[in-house]
Every structure is written in structure tokens, then in C-alpha cells.
Design an enzyme around this catalytic site. Sequence first.
Site, PDB file in Angstrom:
ATOM      1  N   HIS A 187       0.071  -4.109   1.597  1.00  0.00           N
ATOM      2  CA  HIS A 187       0.771  -2.949   1.057  1.00  0.00           C
ATOM      3  C   HIS A 187       2.222  -2.999   1.534  1.00  0.00           C
ATOM      4  O   HIS A 187       3.136  -2.768   0.745  1.00  0.00           O
ATOM      5  CB  HIS A 187       0.074  -1.669   1.514  1.00  0.00           C
ATOM      6  CG  HIS A 187       0.592  -0.430   0.862  1.00  0.00           C
ATOM      7  ND1 HIS A 187       0.615  -0.266  -0.504  1.00  0.00           N
ATOM      8  CD2 HIS A 187       1.117   0.710   1.396  1.00  0.00           C
ATOM      9  CE1 HIS A 187       1.125   0.926  -0.796  1.00  0.00           C
ATOM     10  NE2 HIS A 187       1.436   1.534   0.335  1.00  0.00           N
ATOM     11  N   GLU A 206      -0.999  -1.258   9.203  1.00  0.00           N
ATOM     12  CA  GLU A 206      -1.599  -2.332   8.410  1.00  0.00           C
ATOM     13  C   GLU A 206      -1.713  -3.620   9.216  1.00  0.00           C
ATOM     14  O   GLU A 206      -2.716  -4.336   9.114  1.00  0.00           O
ATOM     15  CB  GLU A 206      -0.800  -2.559   7.133  1.00  0.00           C
ATOM     16  CG  GLU A 206      -1.484  -3.517   6.173  1.00  0.00           C
ATOM     17  CD  GLU A 206      -0.840  -3.568   4.808  1.00  0.00           C
ATOM     18  OE1 GLU A 206      -1.473  -4.106   3.876  1.00  0.00           O
ATOM     19  OE2 GLU A 206       0.308  -3.085   4.661  1.00  0.00           O
ATOM     20  N   HIS A 231       9.295  -0.416  -3.831  1.00  0.00           N
ATOM     21  CA  HIS A 231       7.997   0.264  -3.894  1.00  0.00           C
ATOM     22  C   HIS A 231       7.900   0.998  -5.218  1.00  0.00           C
ATOM     23  O   HIS A 231       8.584   2.007  -5.438  1.00  0.00           O
ATOM     24  CB  HIS A 231       7.868   1.229  -2.721  1.00  0.00           C
ATOM     25  CG  HIS A 231       6.468   1.745  -2.512  1.00  0.00           C
ATOM     26  ND1 HIS A 231       5.458   1.558  -3.430  1.00  0.00           N
ATOM     27  CD2 HIS A 231       5.911   2.458  -1.497  1.00  0.00           C
ATOM     28  CE1 HIS A 231       4.350   2.121  -2.993  1.00  0.00           C
ATOM     29  NE2 HIS A 231       4.599   2.665  -1.818  1.00  0.00           N
TER      30      HIS A 231
END
Length: 401
Positions: free
Chosen positions: A296, A307, A330
Amino acid sequence: MTRDAAVTVTGIGLVTAAGHDTDSTWAAVRAGRATARPDPELLELPVSLSCRVDGMDALRPRQPGTAHLDPGARMGLAAAAQALDAAKLDPAEWDATRVAVVTGCSVGGLHTQRTAAARFASDGPERVSPYFLTGYLPNMVCAAIALHLGVTGPTLNVATACASGATALGTARDLLASGQCDIAVVVGADAAVTPLMVTGFSQLRALSDRCSRPFDRARDGFVIAEGAGALVLERPEHAAARSAPRLARLIGYGASSDAHHLVAPHPEGRHAERALRAALAEAGVAPGDVGHVNAHGTSTPRGDAMEATLLARVFPHRPPVTSAKGSLGHTLGAAGAIEAALTALALREDLVPPTAGLTDPDPALDIDVVADRARPLSSDVAVSNSFGFGGHNAVVVLARE
């Protein structure tokens, strides 16, 4: 679901700040080229960087009734058309009752809403366009695609914030596995580069005004972007019967919720880990079978740390990790679909793309992030992670075809 729920990816389409087609986007990601630049519409704001799709007029569909579509829907339609071409599918020839459209759109038509609000304030309610709601409602990306393809099977939009695209893939996979359809057109699309949306993320201190640099020691937020990603999924027997292109297989999906905070991830990523392990279990693969991870990787301090901790815990063999957000920014609800498509392309081309913007890897993160240039790697399985505000976690496992 079981391992028998695997489906075939037969088409891919991409519209991003790197270009209006799959080849342009893949070339930028593979080269580690960043697309962020100062945005003239944002220059008066604390954060002025974006990854905006240029040449939107070229994406205006020619079909009747499409003139008032929001940019997000136009991007979604363009990506879907590319994916269908790649899949060698002609909507005039399929059984429309056996086709599904599943979209991931997290914010709806913000450009349409902005125009309507300005007209309401300046000229009164009678001057608001009757096309306001059909441009603004989040389901209208799905509705527009279904309408223009003539799809009469299951159609729906999912909104799980930045996990929406991946959630749409899992939802479509379930429709195929349950026998409700033979083909699913899956599209993630969001066009959220507006002053108000940028202000909202800026107030949360989620944005960078310097660059997107996932997993870098100096990362300080993401760069907001717009775009769309489309994947055509088919039941394997349906794809085989028509000798369809076979680009990859979607072999596992897992989802969970943090129930921790409205915007912050759970610091240890325990429920994101559940989604990842569930996806691997459904795919019938062990952690050690995973060749690379499309993270991500938003470039936020806490998000990347969570993460990285999660990946180090699940994958002690430290497979290569990449994040496309250094290149494309993003794209919010579109990100999961775009990045799943990029993961499929990486498997086909035996490489892991570099993470654009990464110049000084954070030594506190015990993962092997690819930087500088693409890394040659032949592998059979890869993972794509998506996590969203509200604690939404969605993970897809893809395999080489």
C-alpha cells in the site's frame, strides 16, 4: 471461498497521471518516474502537489448522454474500454445477463459537486444542473459503465476508502465463484484533486508538499492523485472456451477491519495481518511462496511503519517490496485496482518495479524495498495490499498465468 475460487485476469486498462493507457502507466512505474508536480488549482493552499490526469477532454466519451459525466466516471469508462479491448471482448457479442460490473469509488463526483455548490451559492437553486446527482453519486461510475456496455447482470459500487479498488476485486471474484456471472468488469476510479479535498487531507497532516517517498526515512505524507484501473475477470472455464488472453490469475482475497481509529491504522497491523494471511490461505500458498509485494506504501510515517512491521512478521524471507505511489501518487479508491493491475504486469515481465522517490530507506523498517531501478525477478505469486481510512483492509494474491 476455497482455492477453486481462482479467476482469470483477461484484460487490463489504466488511466493515470503517467498517461491515458496501460503502456504509458507501466513505463513510468517500471522506470521509477514520479508524476507529481505543482498544481495551479492548489497554489493558494498549504499543499500544492498533485498527480493529475492531463488531457481530460480526450477522455470524454462520444456516446449520447455522457457529456455531463464527472471526470472520475470518464476515467473509469476509458480504463474499462481498454481492458475490454485487451481481453478481446465485444459487448455486442456477450450475454449481458452473465456480466457484472463492480466499481470501487470512494468519494463520488467531487468536480460535479464543486460546480453545483458554486452555482447554488452564486445563482440560487434553480440554476443547479439537473445532471448534478447523476454526476455526483458514488455509484454513477458503475452505472455509467453498465449503461454504456449494456450490462444487465449484477452491478454495484463499493466504498472502503483507499481499499475500494481491492474490495471491488474481491467482490467481483465472489460473484464469479458463486456462478452469478461469467465475466466481471472491475474498475477502481477516483478524481478527488479538488481544493476542498486537498484541504481535508492537509488538515489531517496526511499530505506531502515535497514528494511521495514510500518507506523513506524522510517520508512525510502522500501526494494526492486521480486515475482509474480496470481489470476484466472471468471464470477460468469461460476464458478457456473463448481462447481469451490470460494475463494472470487472482487466486486469493482477504479482508478485515481494524476497529481502532477513523483514520490511523492499528499500530501493530494485527487485523491487516489477518486479511493478508486469509488471502494467502485461500490462495493455497505459504508466505515463503510469495515472490514480491506491491505494498500500500502511501509514504505516511505511521502507515508505512505499520505495513513494514506487518510484512516483516508475515514474510521472514524478506521478498522484494515496491510501492507505485512514489510514481503515481495516491489515487484513493482507484489505488487497489491500479496496483493489482501493476502486480499482474510485474509477474508477466519477471521484474519488480522500483519505488520512486525512495532515496534513503528507513533503517527502522526491516523490509527489502526496491529502489533506483527495476529488479529482475521471476516468481509465480505476488501480493497487493490496500488499506483505507476507517480501518478497511483488503489484500489480493495474484499468480502468473
